[in-house]
Every structure is written in structure tokens, then in C-alpha cells.
Design an enzyme around this catalytic site. Structure first.
Site, PDB file in Angstrom:
ATOM      1  N   PHE A  65       4.586  -1.473   0.304  1.00 21.11           N
ATOM      2  CA  PHE A  65       3.884  -2.393   1.649  1.00 21.11           C
ATOM      3  C   PHE A  65       2.633  -1.679   2.190  1.00 21.11           C
ATOM      4  O   PHE A  65       1.782  -1.554   1.197  1.00 21.11           O
ATOM      5  CB  PHE A  65       4.958  -2.212   2.829  1.00 21.11           C
ATOM      6  CG  PHE A  65       6.019  -3.142   2.512  1.00 21.11           C
ATOM      7  CD1 PHE A  65       5.741  -4.636   2.553  1.00 21.11           C
ATOM      8  CD2 PHE A  65       7.485  -2.680   2.248  1.00 21.11           C
ATOM      9  CE1 PHE A  65       6.927  -5.516   2.471  1.00 21.11           C
ATOM     10  CE2 PHE A  65       8.555  -3.683   2.176  1.00 21.11           C
ATOM     11  CZ  PHE A  65       8.225  -4.951   1.987  1.00 21.11           C
ATOM     12  N   SER A  66       2.458  -1.244   3.189  1.00 21.12           N
ATOM     13  CA  SER A  66       1.193  -0.619   3.851  1.00 21.12           C
ATOM     14  C   SER A  66       0.642   0.401   3.215  1.00 21.12           C
ATOM     15  O   SER A  66      -0.514   0.885   3.328  1.00 21.12           O
ATOM     16  CB  SER A  66       1.299  -0.588   5.258  1.00 21.12           C
ATOM     17  OG  SER A  66       1.489  -1.879   5.792  1.00 21.12           O
ATOM     18  N   THR A  67       1.419   1.340   2.468  1.00 23.58           N
ATOM     19  CA  THR A  67       0.636   2.425   1.738  1.00 23.58           C
ATOM     20  C   THR A  67      -0.369   1.921   1.015  1.00 23.58           C
ATOM     21  O   THR A  67      -1.560   2.515   0.915  1.00 23.58           O
ATOM     22  CB  THR A  67       1.702   2.836   0.893  1.00 23.58           C
ATOM     23  OG1 THR A  67       2.675   3.474   1.668  1.00 23.58           O
ATOM     24  CG2 THR A  67       1.185   4.312   0.084  1.00 23.58           C
ATOM     25  N   LYS A  69      -2.666  -0.011   2.164  1.00 23.84           N
ATOM     26  CA  LYS A  69      -3.735  -0.166   2.936  1.00 23.84           C
ATOM     27  C   LYS A  69      -4.774   1.209   2.517  1.00 23.84           C
ATOM     28  O   LYS A  69      -6.105   0.871   2.736  1.00 23.84           O
ATOM     29  CB  LYS A  69      -3.567  -0.124   4.289  1.00 23.84           C
ATOM     30  CG  LYS A  69      -3.050  -1.420   4.892  1.00 23.84           C
ATOM     31  CD  LYS A  69      -2.636  -1.522   6.491  1.00 23.84           C
ATOM     32  CE  LYS A  69      -2.400  -2.825   7.196  1.00 23.84           C
ATOM     33  NZ  LYS A  69      -0.869  -3.113   6.656  1.00 23.84           N
TER      34      LYS A  69
END
Length: 379
Positions: A65-67, A69
Site C-alpha cells: 500500500f502507501s509504502t 508513496k
């Protein structure tokens, strides 16, 4: 580097991972760390499909997921280092359609600090629409900001990816996945382990995610809470295993998220902080600009107080709250970060999604590695 540090840290981490899996607390985990540009931990435990089935290995891909980003922010900074993008230039300069409805002054810096003012998704958005690049870019370009760009910061959970990803595409002519490969993962030697959207050939070595308590944590949020109301407005776009295990989702170019191995993500942060086998992604001055606190205070979507650099969170609890540490976490407990003070890069990927009081593994494992590093440097 003193190789006893690596031996000690590897043994400590490996033992903890096995205990977590054997006790049933975790399904599959990877942990990796670098110290002063050299790998000191590459540990894994658990199963890809079922207990006793295919084991998680160092090269098993795990959606985090947002890792991801942090991968997107790094790509933007690498392009800035090359003079291809400027933080204080309006996004509409690169992507004219984005300037609609009062966003004409929103800059790349605003996007990196979650300050553009468009964290929201349409309330009835479907997974099919979420995975369609042109559809989502048109939605984001037409969105009216919830606040004056630059006046506040509120986590752009999904829209971060399209805002910066389409800007990258307009500048380079490459899709975000192609740009990440060209400018980041290939130079680092991790082109087959660090992705936004997966090539179809990599689906077979990607571990499915399983629910711990993360979906229940989201369910417990009142619908009026900004994160649920705006960022994940309906269950079909919640960052849970049901979405992440969809084939179309894993193949989609979604630079708000990432699929990776722990060792590839740790290598990226090690190459931000220093050299890794002769490769350094950013100059020291650029790194300081990217990793130092740019905005701080209440986040309008998450409601807590956070310190953010340019595309990274600074001093999260998993980072021991230290302001010299920067990186990004993902839904369900994954994380990758660098601790500039120690010359340490750390990453945890996991298949079991947890949150709240159950989300302890990253801090515990990072603390173990910090202890090994600090003890060795102090001896």
C-alpha cells in the site's frame, strides 16, 4: 562495517520473525536493513499461501500500500535533481487540465506535502475506475479543492499518486511505472523487486494479503471522520486485502501504492542516505531538503499531528519519533524509512494486515536493529 553487527542483527530479527509466525500472530513477513550503505539484515518467515505451503522468501513480492508513496516521492526528487521538475512550479504548468477550479496555483511542493486540497474520491467510485489511469486523472483534474492549496495539509491517500504520477508522465513521456524503473529501480539493481503496477509475469511470486484486524479498524471509524468520508468513501476502495488481491489492482499503475520486497525498499532508502555499490540517488543537499520537516501540525484527514517532509513522513513512532528519520508507512503495517543519524535504512513488508494496538511488529523489529547498531558503534 563490523560484520558482527550484521550477524547479531540478522540473528535477532530472524528469531523474532519465526516466533511471530509460529505463534500465529503473523502470516508472512520480510525485514531488511542497511547500515552505511551495506546490507545487514535480510530476513523472512511465514507462508505465501497457507501454513506449510510455499514459504515467503527474500524475493517474494508483497503489496505494501502507501509504502509506495516513498517510491513516488523519491522518483520526483530524482527528476528534480536532473532539472526536469521544480517543486515550486504549479502542477498546471506541466498538466494544464489540472488547473481547474482554483488549483492553478497548486505546486509540486503542495502535492508532496499533501497540501493541494483534493484528497477526496467520488463517493461511488468502483475498483474498476480506481484502476483506470485516464479516468482517475480526469477526476482529479476536475476536482474542486476542499481548502486553498497550500493553506493546510491533509493526507491525500489515493490522489497523491495521480497528482504526482500524471505530472511525471507529462514531463518524461513515461508512465509512472516506466519512470520508476528508468530513474530509480534499474539504477539501484532492483528493477524486478520494486514496482507500482506489476508486470503480469510477476503475479505468481506475489504473496496474497490476509486480513488481521485492519479492515475492522476501518469499519470502526465513524463515516463522518474525514479519512472515511473523503479518502476511502466506500468499502470497494478501502486499502484491505480484498482490494489488494485483485489481479487488475495489482497490475494497475497506482503510484499511491507499491508492491515490493523488503530488501528492495531498504536499498532505496539506503541509496537516498548515502552510496550503495556506487549508486546514490540524491545529493546530500537535495536529501536534506526532501527529508527535513516541511509542514507540521494537524492533518485534516488523519486528524492527528504529523511532521512531513517532501513526500515522506518524518519521525513516526516506528522511527522512534526521531526527526532525522523519514519514510512512509502503508495500510496494514508495512513501512520503509531511513534514519540519517545512524546511517540506517529499514523496511518491513507483511502479508497480514493489522492496525491500532496490533501494529507493533515494525517498531519492535526496528528497535532491535537500532539496538544492535547502537551497541556495536558504542563498543
Amino acid at each position: 562495517m563490523d560484520h558482527t553487527v550484521s550477524t547479531d542483527a540478522q540473528a535477532r530479527v530472524g528469531g523474532i520473525l519465526r516466533e511471530l509466525v509460529d505463534s500465529g500472530q503473523e502470516s508472512g513477513l520480510q525485514v531488511a536493513a542497511y547500515l552505511d550503505g551495506e546490507p545487514i539484515v535480510d530476513a523472512h518467515a511465514g507462508w505465501i499461501d497457507r501454513p506449510g505451503g510455499r514459504p515467503v522468501r527474500s524475493d517474494t513480492l508483497i503489496h505494501s500500500f502507501s509504502t509506495g508513496k516513498g517510491f513516488t516521492a523519491t522518483l520526483v526528487h530524482v527528476l528534480a535533481e536532473r532539472g526536469l521538475i521544480d517543486y515550486d512550479t504549479p502542477i498546471a504548468h506541466y498538466w494544464p487540465e489540472f488547473g481547474a477550479h482554483g488549483k492553478e496555483r497548486a505546486t509540486v511542493r503542495h502535492a508532496l506535502t499533501h497540501a493541494v486540497g483534493v484528497p477526496q474520491l467520488p463517493s461511488a467510485l468502483t475498483p474498476e475506475e480506481l484502476c483506470d489511469w485516464d479516468t482517475m486523472c480526469a477526476i482529479v483534474a476536475a476536482a474542486e479543492p476542499l481548502w486553498e492549496p497550500g493553506s493546510a495539509s491533509g493526507y491525500h491517500g489515493w490522489t497523491f499518486g495521480w497528482i504526482l504520477g500524471e505530472t511525471v508522465r507529462r514531463i518524461t513521456g513515461l508512465t509512472p511505472a516506466e519512470a520508476l524503473r528508468t530513474y530509480v529501480s534499474e539504477p539501484l539493481g532492483v528493477a524486478d523487486e520494486l514496482y507500482f503496477g506489476l508486470p503480469e509475469s510477476e503475479l505468481a511470486r506475489t504473496a496474497p494479503l490476509v486480513e488481521g484486524n485492519w479492515a475492522a479498524e476501518l469499519e470502526a471509524l465513524p463515516p463522518s471522520v474525514p479519512f472515511r468520508r473523503y479518502v476511502v468513501p466506500n468499502r470497494s476502495v478501502w486499502t484491505v486485502a480484498e482490494l489488494a488481491n485483485r489481479r487488475a489492482y495489482l497490475l494497475a499503475d497506482l503510484p499511491a501504492c507499491g508492491t515490493t520486497t523488503a530488501r528492495a525498499a531498504a536499498r532505496l532508502y539506503a541509496a537516498l542516505s548515502g552510496e550503495v555499490e556506487g549508486v546514490r540517488l540524491l545529493s546530500p543537499g537535495r536529501l536534506a531538503l526532501a527529508a527535513e520537516v516541511a509542514v507540521e501540525g494537524k492533518d485534516l484527514m488523519l486528524l492527528g499531528r504529523y511532521a512531513k517532509g517532501l513526500g515522506y513522513f518524518v519521525g513516526l513512532p516506528q522511527m522512534a519519533g526521531e526527526r532525522t528519520a523519514f519514510g512512509h508507512h502503508g495500510s496494514g503495517g508495512s513501512i520503509a524509512f531511513a534514519d540519517r543519524a545512524r546511517g540506517l535504512a529499514f523496511s518491513l513488508t507483511r502479508t497480514r494486515l493489522v492496525g491500532g494496538a496490533a501494529d507493533t511488529a515494525a517498531r519492535m523489529l526496528a528497535d532491535e536493529i537500532r539496538s544492535a547498531v547502537t551497541g556495536a558503534k558504542g563498543s
